[in-house]
Design a protein around this motif. Structure first.
Motif, PDB file in Angstrom:
ATOM      1  N   LYS A 159       0.854  -1.187   0.000  1.00  0.00           N
ATOM      2  CA  LYS A 159       0.000   0.000   0.000  1.00  0.00           C
ATOM      3  C   LYS A 159       0.892   1.239   0.000  1.00  0.00           C
ATOM      4  N   ILE A 160       0.349   2.382  -0.385  1.00  0.00           N
ATOM      5  CA  ILE A 160       1.082   3.633  -0.184  1.00  0.00           C
ATOM      6  C   ILE A 160       1.249   3.786   1.337  1.00  0.00           C
ATOM      7  N   GLY A 161       2.461   4.050   1.783  1.00  0.00           N
ATOM      8  CA  GLY A 161       2.745   4.106   3.224  1.00  0.00           C
ATOM      9  C   GLY A 161       3.166   2.753   3.793  1.00  0.00           C
ATOM     10  N   GLY A 162       3.012   1.694   3.013  1.00  0.00           N
ATOM     11  CA  GLY A 162       3.368   0.349   3.478  1.00  0.00           C
ATOM     12  C   GLY A 162       4.872   0.099   3.446  1.00  0.00           C
ATOM     13  N   ARG A 163       5.310  -0.921   4.170  1.00  0.00           N
ATOM     14  CA  ARG A 163       6.752  -1.196   4.309  1.00  0.00           C
ATOM     15  C   ARG A 163       7.121  -2.624   3.929  1.00  0.00           C
ATOM     16  N   LEU A 164       8.235  -2.744   3.248  1.00  0.00           N
ATOM     17  CA  LEU A 164       8.829  -4.062   2.960  1.00  0.00           C
ATOM     18  C   LEU A 164      10.125  -4.165   3.761  1.00  0.00           C
ATOM     19  N   VAL A 165      10.235  -5.220   4.570  1.00  0.00           N
ATOM     20  CA  VAL A 165      11.461  -5.461   5.338  1.00  0.00           C
ATOM     21  C   VAL A 165      12.094  -6.730   4.783  1.00  0.00           C
ATOM     22  N   VAL A 166      13.273  -6.582   4.187  1.00  0.00           N
ATOM     23  CA  VAL A 166      13.877  -7.721   3.481  1.00  0.00           C
ATOM     24  C   VAL A 166      15.395  -7.745   3.669  1.00  0.00           C
ATOM     25  N   PRO A 167      15.931  -8.908   4.134  1.00  0.00           N
ATOM     26  CA  PRO A 167      17.386  -9.040   4.207  1.00  0.00           C
ATOM     27  C   PRO A 167      17.932  -9.364   2.811  1.00  0.00           C
ATOM     28  N   VAL A 168      18.864  -8.526   2.326  1.00  0.00           N
ATOM     29  CA  VAL A 168      19.343  -8.683   0.947  1.00  0.00           C
ATOM     30  C   VAL A 168      20.833  -9.015   0.940  1.00  0.00           C
ATOM     31  N   GLY A 169      21.174 -10.132   0.264  1.00  0.00           N
ATOM     32  CA  GLY A 169      22.576 -10.516   0.147  1.00  0.00           C
ATOM     33  C   GLY A 169      22.692 -12.019   0.059  1.00  0.00           C
ATOM     34  N   ILE A 170      23.899 -12.512  -0.261  1.00  0.00           N
ATOM     35  CA  ILE A 170      24.065 -13.949  -0.476  1.00  0.00           C
ATOM     36  C   ILE A 170      24.691 -14.619   0.758  1.00  0.00           C
ATOM     37  N   ASP A 171      25.950 -14.323   1.079  1.00  0.00           N
ATOM     38  CA  ASP A 171      26.568 -14.969   2.246  1.00  0.00           C
ATOM     39  C   ASP A 171      26.098 -14.346   3.549  1.00  0.00           C
ATOM     40  N   GLU A 172      25.960 -13.016   3.523  1.00  0.00           N
ATOM     41  CA  GLU A 172      25.335 -12.320   4.642  1.00  0.00           C
ATOM     42  C   GLU A 172      24.420 -11.257   4.053  1.00  0.00           C
ATOM     43  N   GLN A 173      23.526 -10.755   4.865  1.00  0.00           N
ATOM     44  CA  GLN A 173      22.493  -9.875   4.328  1.00  0.00           C
ATOM     45  C   GLN A 173      22.462  -8.538   5.054  1.00  0.00           C
ATOM     46  N   ILE A 174      22.142  -7.497   4.277  1.00  0.00           N
ATOM     47  CA  ILE A 174      21.873  -6.180   4.867  1.00  0.00           C
ATOM     48  C   ILE A 174      20.362  -6.105   5.040  1.00  0.00           C
ATOM     49  N   MET A 175      19.899  -5.669   6.202  1.00  0.00           N
ATOM     50  CA  MET A 175      18.455  -5.512   6.391  1.00  0.00           C
ATOM     51  C   MET A 175      18.030  -4.228   5.686  1.00  0.00           C
ATOM     52  N   VAL A 176      17.134  -4.376   4.720  1.00  0.00           N
ATOM     53  CA  VAL A 176      16.699  -3.220   3.940  1.00  0.00           C
ATOM     54  C   VAL A 176      15.219  -2.991   4.202  1.00  0.00           C
ATOM     55  N   ILE A 177      14.858  -1.726   4.373  1.00  0.00           N
ATOM     56  CA  ILE A 177      13.450  -1.390   4.542  1.00  0.00           C
ATOM     57  C   ILE A 177      13.049  -0.369   3.482  1.00  0.00           C
ATOM     58  N   PHE A 178      12.008  -0.716   2.748  1.00  0.00           N
ATOM     59  CA  PHE A 178      11.452   0.172   1.727  1.00  0.00           C
ATOM     60  C   PHE A 178      10.103   0.670   2.226  1.00  0.00           C
ATOM     61  N   THR A 179       9.879   1.976   2.151  1.00  0.00           N
ATOM     62  CA  THR A 179       8.560   2.529   2.462  1.00  0.00           C
ATOM     63  C   THR A 179       8.006   3.104   1.170  1.00  0.00           C
ATOM     64  N   ARG A 180       6.778   2.713   0.843  1.00  0.00           N
ATOM     65  CA  ARG A 180       6.186   3.197  -0.411  1.00  0.00           C
ATOM     66  C   ARG A 180       5.615   4.594  -0.198  1.00  0.00           C
ATOM     67  N   LYS A 181       6.174   5.569  -0.893  1.00  0.00           N
ATOM     68  CA  LYS A 181       5.776   6.966  -0.719  1.00  0.00           C
ATOM     69  C   LYS A 181       4.660   7.353  -1.683  1.00  0.00           C
ATOM     70  N   SER A 182       4.651   6.728  -2.842  1.00  0.00           N
ATOM     71  CA  SER A 182       3.617   7.007  -3.849  1.00  0.00           C
ATOM     72  C   SER A 182       3.605   5.795  -4.777  1.00  0.00           C
ATOM     73  N   GLU A 183       2.809   5.862  -5.828  1.00  0.00           N
ATOM     74  CA  GLU A 183       2.733   4.739  -6.768  1.00  0.00           C
ATOM     75  C   GLU A 183       4.137   4.318  -7.235  1.00  0.00           C
ATOM     76  N   LYS A 184       4.992   5.324  -7.520  1.00  0.00           N
ATOM     77  CA  LYS A 184       6.301   5.018  -8.126  1.00  0.00           C
ATOM     78  C   LYS A 184       7.500   5.238  -7.197  1.00  0.00           C
ATOM     79  N   GLU A 185       7.283   5.948  -6.062  1.00  0.00           N
ATOM     80  CA  GLU A 185       8.447   6.294  -5.228  1.00  0.00           C
ATOM     81  C   GLU A 185       8.543   5.436  -3.972  1.00  0.00           C
ATOM     82  N   PHE A 186       9.772   4.989  -3.693  1.00  0.00           N
ATOM     83  CA  PHE A 186      10.043   4.202  -2.494  1.00  0.00           C
ATOM     84  C   PHE A 186      11.220   4.828  -1.756  1.00  0.00           C
TER      85      PHE A 186
END
Ligand code: SAH
Length: 204
Positions: A159-186
Motif C-alpha cells: 500500500k502507499i505508506g506500506g513497508r517491505l522489510v527484506v534481508p538482501v545478500g548472499i553470504d550475509e544480508q543487509i536488512m533493507v526497509i522500503f517505504t512506499r511513498k507514492s505509486e512510483k516512489e520508495f
C-alpha cells in the motif's frame, strides 16, 4: 526464562513494548524441534525441519519493530518456517498471510498452528518471491530468508505508506526497509548485517 530473553533483547536495542510483550507471551520452545527446546530462550537461531532455521529472537523482534504494525494491518510473511515469526505478528493483532515453499514445513506448521490456536488468515504453500498478488496490497511485507536481490513483485504489492522489510545478500544480508511513498516512489534504508538461510526462487 522468557522475561530473561526480553531483557537480552532490550539490552540489544529493541524498544517497542508490544513486540517485547509478544516475545514474553509466546512459548518459543513449542515451535522448536525436540532436542533443541531446552535452548529455546537463548537468543539464537536453531535448526528446524527441511534444513531451515527458526530465526534468532533478536532478528524476529528487529524485523517486526521495523514493520510498525497497527492492529488490523494486513501483513504478508515470506518464509513461514517454524511459525514463530507468524505468531509474533498475530500477537500484534495483524491479519497475517504467510507463504512457505518447503512442503514438509508447510504441512507441519499448518497443523501446529491449529494445535496451539494461532490463526493466520492464509497459509500458502508456494514461492513467496512472487508475493501474493490476489491479496495485495499489504500494509507490510516481511521476508524471513536472505534474498539475493530485492524481489520486485513485493514492492508492487505494498500500500502507499506500506513497508517491505527484506534481508538482501548472499553470504550475509543487509536488512533493507522500503517505504512506499507514492505509486512510483520508495524510500530505502539499510540497517545492519544479518545471516539468514537463502530465499530460493522457483524458476519454473
Ligand atoms: N520465519 C521463520 C524463518 C524460517 S527460515 C521462523 O521464524 O521460523 C526461512 C524460511 O523461508 C524457510 O522455512 C524456507 O523454507 C523459507 N523460504 C525460502 N525461500 C522461500 C520462498 N521463495 N518462498 C517461501 N518461503 C521460502
Amino acid at each position: 526464562m522468557r522475561n530473561k530473553l526480553v531483557d537480552v533483547l532490550i539490552a540489544k536495542g529493541i524498544v517497542d513494548p508490544k513486540v517485547l510483550d509478544a516475545i514474553r507471551t509466546i512459548p518459543r520452545h513449542l515451535f522448536m524441534d525436540s532436542g533443541f527446546e531446552g535452548h529455546a530462550y537463548q537468543d539464537k537461531a536453531f535448526p528446524i525441519a527441511a534444513e531451515q532455521t527458526i530465526s534468532q529472537p533478536y532478528t524476529v523482534a528487529f524485523q517486526t519493530e521495523l514493520l510498525a504494525i497497527k492492529p488490523g494491518h494486513k501483513i504478508l510473511e515470506i518464509g513461514t518456517g517454524s511459525g514463530y515469526q507468524t505468531a509474533v505478528l498475530l500477537e500484534l493483532k495483524a491479519k497475517v498471510y504467510t507463504i512457505e515453499r518447503q512442503l514438509e514445513l508447510f504441512k507441519k506448521t499448518n497443523l501446529f498452528f491449529k494445535k496451539i490456536g494461532y490463526t493466520p488468515k492464509k497459509i500458502i504453500f508456494g514461492d513467496g518471491y512472487k508475493g501474493l498478488p490476489e491479496e495485495a496490497p499489504f500494509d507490510g511485507i516481511i521476508v524471513t530468508a536472505g534474498a539475493p536481490e530485492v524481489p520486485k513483485a513485493l514492492l508492487s504489492q505494498l500500500k502507499i505508506g506500506g513497508r517491505l522489510v527484506v534481508p538482501v545478500g548472499i553470504d550475509e544480508q543487509i536488512m533493507v526497509i522500503f517505504t512506499r511513498k507514492s505509486e512510483k516512489e520508495f524510500e530505502k534504508k539499510e540497517l545492519g548485517v544479518f545471516r539468514f538461510v537463502p530465499l530460493l526462487e522457483d524458476k519454473n
